[in-house]
Design a protein around this motif. Structure first.
Motif, PDB file in Angstrom:
ATOM      1  N   MET A   1       0.713  -0.914  -0.004  1.00  0.00           N
ATOM      2  CA  MET A   1       0.389  -0.199   0.025  1.00  0.00           C
ATOM      3  C   MET A   1       1.228   1.291   0.190  1.00  0.00           C
ATOM      4  O   MET A   1       1.128   1.187   1.207  1.00  0.00           O
ATOM      5  N   ARG A   2       0.988   2.132  -1.312  1.00  0.00           N
ATOM      6  CA  ARG A   2       1.796   3.383  -1.169  1.00  0.00           C
ATOM      7  C   ARG A   2       0.722   3.995  -2.086  1.00  0.00           C
ATOM      8  O   ARG A   2       0.406   4.815  -2.950  1.00  0.00           O
ATOM      9  N   PRO A   3      -0.743   4.574  -1.142  1.00  0.00           N
ATOM     10  CA  PRO A   3      -1.289   5.115  -1.999  1.00  0.00           C
ATOM     11  C   PRO A   3      -1.146   6.933  -2.121  1.00  0.00           C
ATOM     12  O   PRO A   3      -0.183   7.516  -0.906  1.00  0.00           O
ATOM     13  N   ILE A   4      -1.237   7.664  -2.951  1.00  0.00           N
ATOM     14  CA  ILE A   4      -1.654   9.138  -3.223  1.00  0.00           C
ATOM     15  C   ILE A   4      -3.050   9.567  -3.149  1.00  0.00           C
ATOM     16  O   ILE A   4      -4.033   9.108  -3.394  1.00  0.00           O
ATOM     17  N   ILE A   5      -3.306  10.020  -1.728  1.00  0.00           N
ATOM     18  CA  ILE A   5      -4.831  10.179  -1.380  1.00  0.00           C
ATOM     19  C   ILE A   5      -5.002  11.914  -1.459  1.00  0.00           C
ATOM     20  O   ILE A   5      -4.796  12.505  -1.058  1.00  0.00           O
ATOM     21  N   ILE A   6      -5.882  11.972  -2.293  1.00  0.00           N
ATOM     22  CA  ILE A   6      -6.421  13.447  -2.773  1.00  0.00           C
ATOM     23  C   ILE A   6      -7.043  13.809  -1.558  1.00  0.00           C
ATOM     24  O   ILE A   6      -8.484  12.898  -1.918  1.00  0.00           O
ATOM     25  N   ALA A   7      -7.470  14.723  -0.996  1.00  0.00           N
ATOM     26  CA  ALA A   7      -7.897  15.629  -0.271  1.00  0.00           C
ATOM     27  C   ALA A   7      -9.169  16.682  -0.267  1.00  0.00           C
ATOM     28  O   ALA A   7      -8.949  17.609  -1.684  1.00  0.00           O
ATOM     29  N   LEU A   8     -10.372  15.132  -0.316  1.00  0.00           N
ATOM     30  CA  LEU A   8     -11.683  16.820  -0.944  1.00  0.00           C
ATOM     31  C   LEU A   8     -11.909  17.822  -0.152  1.00  0.00           C
ATOM     32  O   LEU A   8     -12.921  17.718   0.380  1.00  0.00           O
ATOM     33  N   ASP A   9     -11.381  18.980  -0.124  1.00  0.00           N
ATOM     34  CA  ASP A   9     -11.830  19.374   0.505  1.00  0.00           C
ATOM     35  C   ASP A   9     -12.502  20.697   0.074  1.00  0.00           C
ATOM     36  O   ASP A   9     -12.308  22.103  -0.525  1.00  0.00           O
ATOM     37  N   PHE A  10     -14.103  19.957  -0.591  1.00  0.00           N
ATOM     38  CA  PHE A  10     -15.361  21.175  -0.650  1.00  0.00           C
ATOM     39  C   PHE A  10     -16.374  20.586   0.153  1.00  0.00           C
ATOM     40  O   PHE A  10     -16.348  19.915   0.739  1.00  0.00           O
ATOM     41  N   LYS A  11     -16.517  22.063  -0.523  1.00  0.00           N
ATOM     42  CA  LYS A  11     -18.026  21.836   0.121  1.00  0.00           C
ATOM     43  C   LYS A  11     -19.604  20.983   0.104  1.00  0.00           C
ATOM     44  O   LYS A  11     -19.707  20.841   1.017  1.00  0.00           O
ATOM     45  N   THR A  12     -19.653  21.022  -1.404  1.00  0.00           N
ATOM     46  CA  THR A  12     -20.651  19.866  -1.436  1.00  0.00           C
ATOM     47  C   THR A  12     -20.277  18.949  -1.770  1.00  0.00           C
ATOM     48  O   THR A  12     -19.162  18.519  -2.839  1.00  0.00           O
TER      49      THR A  12
ATOM     50  N   PHE B   1     -17.899  15.364   5.195  1.00  0.00           N
ATOM     51  CA  PHE B   1     -19.128  14.530   5.734  1.00  0.00           C
ATOM     52  C   PHE B   1     -20.557  15.210   6.501  1.00  0.00           C
ATOM     53  O   PHE B   1     -21.404  14.411   5.862  1.00  0.00           O
ATOM     54  N   TYR B   2     -19.279  16.692   7.199  1.00  0.00           N
ATOM     55  CA  TYR B   2     -20.078  17.088   7.777  1.00  0.00           C
ATOM     56  C   TYR B   2     -22.005  17.564   7.316  1.00  0.00           C
ATOM     57  O   TYR B   2     -22.734  17.728   7.481  1.00  0.00           O
ATOM     58  N   PHE B   3     -21.294  18.100   5.757  1.00  0.00           N
ATOM     59  CA  PHE B   3     -22.595  18.845   4.880  1.00  0.00           C
ATOM     60  C   PHE B   3     -23.495  17.469   4.202  1.00  0.00           C
ATOM     61  O   PHE B   3     -25.233  17.658   4.505  1.00  0.00           O
ATOM     62  N   GLU B   4     -22.154  16.243   3.882  1.00  0.00           N
ATOM     63  CA  GLU B   4     -23.008  14.935   2.787  1.00  0.00           C
ATOM     64  C   GLU B   4     -23.591  13.874   3.827  1.00  0.00           C
ATOM     65  O   GLU B   4     -24.106  13.493   2.755  1.00  0.00           O
ATOM     66  N   GLY B   5     -22.773  13.336   4.451  1.00  0.00           N
ATOM     67  CA  GLY B   5     -23.667  12.637   5.948  1.00  0.00           C
ATOM     68  C   GLY B   5     -22.891  11.163   4.676  1.00  0.00           C
ATOM     69  O   GLY B   5     -22.060  11.424   3.772  1.00  0.00           O
ATOM     70  N   PRO B   6     -23.344  10.100   4.952  1.00  0.00           N
ATOM     71  CA  PRO B   6     -22.481   9.160   4.589  1.00  0.00           C
ATOM     72  C   PRO B   6     -23.168   8.784   2.835  1.00  0.00           C
ATOM     73  O   PRO B   6     -22.120   8.093   2.874  1.00  0.00           O
ATOM     74  N   LYS B   7     -23.648   9.699   2.438  1.00  0.00           N
ATOM     75  CA  LYS B   7     -24.222   9.264   1.246  1.00  0.00           C
ATOM     76  C   LYS B   7     -23.251   9.425  -0.045  1.00  0.00           C
ATOM     77  O   LYS B   7     -23.050   9.279  -0.735  1.00  0.00           O
TER      78      LYS B   7
END
Length: 236
Positions: free
Chosen positions: A1-12, A38-44
């Motif tokens: 495991m050597r992933p490049i993880i993109i941080a989805l720092d978006f609002k929606t 996650f707090y805006f969109e939740g598990p969906k």
């Protein structure tokens, strides 16, 4: 495991899907879903990304009494994510409770359990801040190594830390213990609010097991090209 993880720092979610569509030809895409999204969109949002075959690092940094964290992790364990986080400062009992909840939740859902990662010290924290505001009198490096050993002995699979601390953490734990590193920037990028940053190539040299990269990709004029540049430096 050597992933490049993109941080989805978006609002929606709509912003996320517009961004992700640029990577439709990228295999094994790995992303980070943090608090804001996650707090805006939740598990969906997790379900929608999983339907696209995307691996997910759900970064909520749980920190509460053990029972609360265990019950929260039971819920997260059913989401089919690859990684989740707690704060190592929550202590050994909390970390063990998180692991129990995570395993039990994944068994309930019939999915593989996520890797449990403990945050040592945030990469936005300086040694001076740690000593004056947290009243931790040791060096930053000593604090990070201590938290890493505590996390390992309590059942965590790895830590979130600066890549600068990876060699010490690996030496103090074992080869299977993961060091996943935010604070990654290309040499031409601004450090922004991060204090302890390194390039992808330097992280590889230091023994990183995975990179978390946000603005260097998400704010790039060509995010796919930026991702590919990082992958090349990283050795993929």
């Amino acid at each position: 495991m050597r992933p490049i993880i993109i941080a989805l720092d978006f609002k929606t979610g709509d912003e996320v899907y517009t961004f992700i569509d640029q990577f439709e030809h990228q295999d094994q895409l790995f992303v980070k879903v943090g608090m804001e999204l996650f707090y805006f969109e939740g598990p969906k949002i997790i379900q929608a990304l999983r339907q696209r075959g995307i691996h997910i690092f759900l970064d909520l940094k749980l920190y509460d009494i053990p029972n609360t964290v265990e019950q929260a992790m039971f819920q997260l364990g059913q989401q089919e994510v690859s990684m989740v986080t707690v704060h190592a400062a929550g202590g050994s009992e909390m970390i063990r409770a998180a692991k129990r909840g995570l395993v039990n939740g994944s068994q309930q859902a019939g999915v593989a359990p996520a890797k449990l990662l403990a945050v040592t010290q945030l990469t936005s924290t300086s040694e001076e801040q740690m000593q004056t505001e947290q009243l931790i009198p040791v060096t930053l490096k000593s604090s990070v190594v201590h938290y890493a050993q505590l996390a390992q002995s309590s059942g965590a699979d790895g830590v979130i830390s600066s890549a600068l601390e990876d060699p010490m953490i690996h030496e103090a734990t074992n080869d299977d213990f993961l060091c996943i590193n935010p604070g990654i920037r290309l040499a031409t990028d601004s450090a922004d609010d991060q204090k302890r940053v390194v390039t992808p190539a330097k992280a590889a040299d230091l023994g990183s097991n995975g990179l978390v990269v946000g603005r260097s990709i998400t704010k790039a004029a060509d995010p796919v090209a930026a991702y590919q540049t990082i992958a090349k430096e990283w050795g993929l």
